[in-house]
Enzyme design. Structure first.
Site, PDB file in Angstrom:
ATOM      1  N   ASP A  99      38.879  42.042 -42.078  1.00 51.04           N
ATOM      2  CA  ASP A  99      38.856  40.636 -42.008  1.00 51.04           C
ATOM      3  C   ASP A  99      37.123  40.400 -42.305  1.00 51.04           C
ATOM      4  OD1 ASP A  99      39.132  37.611 -41.518  1.00 51.04           O
ATOM      5  OD2 ASP A  99      41.045  38.221 -40.635  1.00 51.04           O
ATOM      6  N   ASP A 201      37.433  35.239 -44.742  1.00 51.06           N
ATOM      7  CA  ASP A 201      37.717  33.953 -43.803  1.00 51.06           C
ATOM      8  C   ASP A 201      37.204  32.818 -44.481  1.00 51.06           C
ATOM      9  OD1 ASP A 201      38.880  33.131 -40.884  1.00 51.06           O
ATOM     10  OD2 ASP A 201      36.725  32.510 -40.952  1.00 51.06           O
ATOM     11  N   GLU A 264      40.729  33.355 -48.030  1.00 53.09           N
ATOM     12  CA  GLU A 264      41.668  32.459 -47.223  1.00 53.09           C
ATOM     13  C   GLU A 264      41.390  31.104 -47.888  1.00 53.09           C
ATOM     14  OE1 GLU A 264      42.562  30.784 -42.789  1.00 53.09           O
ATOM     15  OE2 GLU A 264      40.493  31.207 -43.347  1.00 53.09           O
ATOM     16  N   HIS A 325      48.114  34.057 -37.857  1.00 51.70           N
ATOM     17  CA  HIS A 325      47.931  33.878 -36.679  1.00 51.70           C
ATOM     18  C   HIS A 325      47.297  32.331 -36.387  1.00 51.70           C
ATOM     19  CE1 HIS A 325      44.235  34.550 -38.964  1.00 51.70           C
ATOM     20  NE2 HIS A 325      43.537  34.165 -38.095  1.00 51.70           N
ATOM     21  N   ASP A 326      47.309  31.609 -37.655  1.00 50.92           N
ATOM     22  CA  ASP A 326      46.750  30.113 -37.512  1.00 50.92           C
ATOM     23  C   ASP A 326      48.012  29.233 -37.426  1.00 50.92           C
ATOM     24  OD1 ASP A 326      44.185  30.858 -36.968  1.00 50.92           O
ATOM     25  OD2 ASP A 326      43.830  30.868 -39.249  1.00 50.92           O
TER      26      ASP A 326
HETATM   27  C1  NOJ Z   1      40.272  30.809 -40.162  1.00 52.92           C
HETATM   28  C2  NOJ Z   1      40.862  32.023 -39.194  1.00 52.92           C
HETATM   29  O1  NOJ Z   1      42.122  32.491 -39.555  1.00 52.92           O
HETATM   30  C3  NOJ Z   1      40.823  31.033 -37.849  1.00 52.92           C
HETATM   31  O2  NOJ Z   1      41.511  32.060 -36.776  1.00 52.92           O
HETATM   32  C4  NOJ Z   1      39.546  30.859 -37.305  1.00 52.92           C
HETATM   33  O3  NOJ Z   1      39.674  30.059 -36.150  1.00 52.92           O
HETATM   34  C5  NOJ Z   1      38.951  29.989 -38.339  1.00 52.92           C
HETATM   35  N1  NOJ Z   1      39.125  30.609 -39.526  1.00 52.92           N
HETATM   36  C6  NOJ Z   1      37.272  30.025 -38.009  1.00 52.92           C
HETATM   37  O4  NOJ Z   1      36.821  31.531 -38.306  1.00 52.92           O
END
Ligand code: NOJ
Length: 530
Positions: A99, A201, A264, A325-326
């Site tokens: 990442d 990210d 992402e 994970h989000d």
């Molecule tokens: C996206 C990430 O997947 C998330 O977990 C994170 O909190 C935010 N970006 C900030 O980096």
């Protein structure tokens, strides 16, 4: 680019490192733990592993707040552990994707310490500093993705700094060429160590409006939503100049053979596909989250696959994601039976699939008691159901205490079903979801039709989603019943063959002629006879 490049044919598996395997009893997963479990990943059949951030971090956002881009956080181990992990992964034929978090650093990063030390510091411009508005308030109306204003006042130097996420995550100024070079050097540091690619990210956030104009209000905003939705992110993200930066990152990766750049990006389809870049000079795989954002409805999903396939530029390669994970776990969102159908969909669509750890053992909805909450977003905006803790609970390996994840106290509680639903038990059960995942991945590996083959929609009604995958003379039909009632799919005249796999794992080799009948919540892959 050959049709069989690893990141096109392969299956990516995302590990949230805090929750995969703890090797030292501190209740938090680590690199040595991941290394212990590589053989499991090989037995699952995946090709590449993407690990969420493992860099030095105060962990305000669990590693998405980086204090040293070229260091390993002691929670996860040492650089030696990292080198051992990559060596062991490569020895098994697994690729390793890291990442990369370029939009912001930790406020503890030495760059930020310098930047905030004075207005004349050479690194002042590495971050985004602005004077207050004439009324003394923040420079504009931008909101943090985790709620509250995105500007933090710095008493010592009398300016605000911008943070799209926590105030502990100040945004870097990607318009500054020195920032770019420093970050590209960080990429090279890991590429030199053998890393096979990066998931970048919030890549669409990197460049902000040069004039810092206010974002327009979102008339559809409901107070039950996260505060970020109050405004449309017109000026704070997805700016035209971002593509220059993505192209530069791509060129850094191209200094090395066969590396992959994954971005992402949460944007509508027509914006998402621009991240392939002019003449495919951008991200190899702009992450496609459409299956997460679309209702679990056969007609809507059929339409979205068509739209996505049509929107991808010539030569661009598709990809699909069911969870990360989000996002709420797929099993929590659509239930255990449909989670199997979803697995079949993910692993038979055209394009690179990314699996999220734990989905293959069917982790579903997990309740996190109030006193166990960890997610900073939930702490900032409580009670709206925004917590990401439920999808970050530890992996279940066996029936021992804490599912074999740790000998200590896990940082988040395990899903209570872990006592039955764990890798060891599910591996022995020929009808388990884990067995289904293994068989799906193996089938995809065996047949080019299922990975790189053509996608051809098959006409279907109601809850039925159907398509063919074709390569050479091979033709598969995939029929997915997204509903809770039986359904028969009538195929074009003369279509016959046999079932290769049902999501219930009990119809192998069953012949069919002209039509296939599916039970409630069943998915099927069938091979068509010539
Ligand atoms: C996206 C990430 O997947 C998330 O977990 C994170 O909190 C935010 N970006 C900030 O980096």
């Amino acid at each position: 680019m050959p049709e069989t490049t690893w990141w096109k044919r392969g299956v990516v598996y995302q590990i949230y490192p805090r929750s995969f395997q703890d090797s030292n009893g501190d209740g938090i997963g680590d690199l040595a733990g991941i290394r212990q479990r590589l053989d499991y990943l090989v037995s699952l059949g995946v090709d590449a592993v993407w690990i969420s951030p493992i860099y030095t971090s105060p962990m305000a956002d669990f590693g998405y707040d980086v204090a040293d881009y070229c260091g390993i956080d002691p929670i996860f181990g040492t650089m030696k552990d990292f080198d051992r992990l990559i060596e062991a992964a490569h020895a098994r034929g697994l690729k390793l994707i890291l990442d990369f978090v370029p939009n912001h650093t930790s406020d503890q990063h030495p760059w930020f310490a310098e930047s905030r030390s004075s207005r004349t510091n050479p690194k002042r411009d590495w971050y985004i500093w602005r004077d207050s508005a004439p009324d003394g308030g923040p420079p504009n109306n931008w909101i943090s993705n985790f709620g509250g204003p995105a500007w933090e006042w710095d008493e010592a130097t009398g300016q605000y700094y911008y943070h799209a996420f926590l105030k502990e995550q100040p945004d870097l100024n990607w318009r500054n060429p020195e920032v770019r070079q420093a970050m590209y050097d960080a990429l090279r540091f890991w590429l030199d160590r053998g890393v096979d690619g990066f998931r970048v990210d919030v890549i669409w956030h990197l460049i902000k409006d040069a004039e810092f104009r206010d974002n327009p209000p979102n008339v559809a905003y409901q107070p039950s939503q996260a505060e970020i939705n109050r405004f449309l992110q017109v000026h704070s993200a997805d700016q035209p100049e971002v593509h220059e930066v993505v192209g530069e990152m791509r060129r850094v990766l191209e200094e090395y053979p066969e590396r992959v750049l994954i971005g992402e990006i949460y944007l509508p389809l027509e914006r998402l596909v621009t991240y392939y870049g002019q003449d495919l000079s951008g991200a190899h795989l702009p992450f496609n989250f459409q299956l997460i954002q679309t209702a679990w409805n056969a007609r809507e999903i059929a339409a979205l696959i068509d739209e996505y396939e049509a929107a991808i530029p010539d030569g661009g390669w598709p990809n699909w994601v069911l969870g990360n994970h989000d996002q709420p776990r797929i099993g929590a969102r659509i239930g255990k039976q449909q989670a199997r159908v979803a697995a079949m969909l993910l692993l038979t669509l055209r394009g690179t699939p990314t699996l999220y750890y734990g989905d293959e053992i069917g982790i579903g909805k997990v309740e996190i008691p109030e006193d166990a909450v960890q997610d900073p977003w939930e702490k900032n905006e409580p009670g709206l159901g925004l917590s990401r803790d439920p999808e970050r609970t530890p992996m279940h390996w066996d029936g021992s205490a804490q599912g074999g994840f740790t000998t200590g106290r896990p940082w988040l509680p395990l899903d209570p079903t872990f006592t039955q639903c764990h890798v060891e038990a599910l591996s022995k059960d020929p009808t388990s979801i884990l067995t289904l995942y293994r068989r799906l991945i193996a089938l995809r590996r065996q047949h080019l039709a299922l990975s790189v083959g053509r996608y051809v929609p098959v006409e279907a009604q109601g809850d039925m989603l159907a398509y063919e995958r074709r390569h050479g003379s091979e033709r598969f039909v995939v029929a997915l019943n997204l509903g809770h009632r039986p359904h028969t799919l009538v195929l074009p005249v003369g279509a016959n063959g046999h079932v290769v796999l049902s999501t219930f794992l009990d119809r192998d080799d069953e012949p069919f002629d002209g039509q296939v009948s599916l039970r409630a919540d069943e998915g099927l892959i069938a091979l068509l006879q010539d």
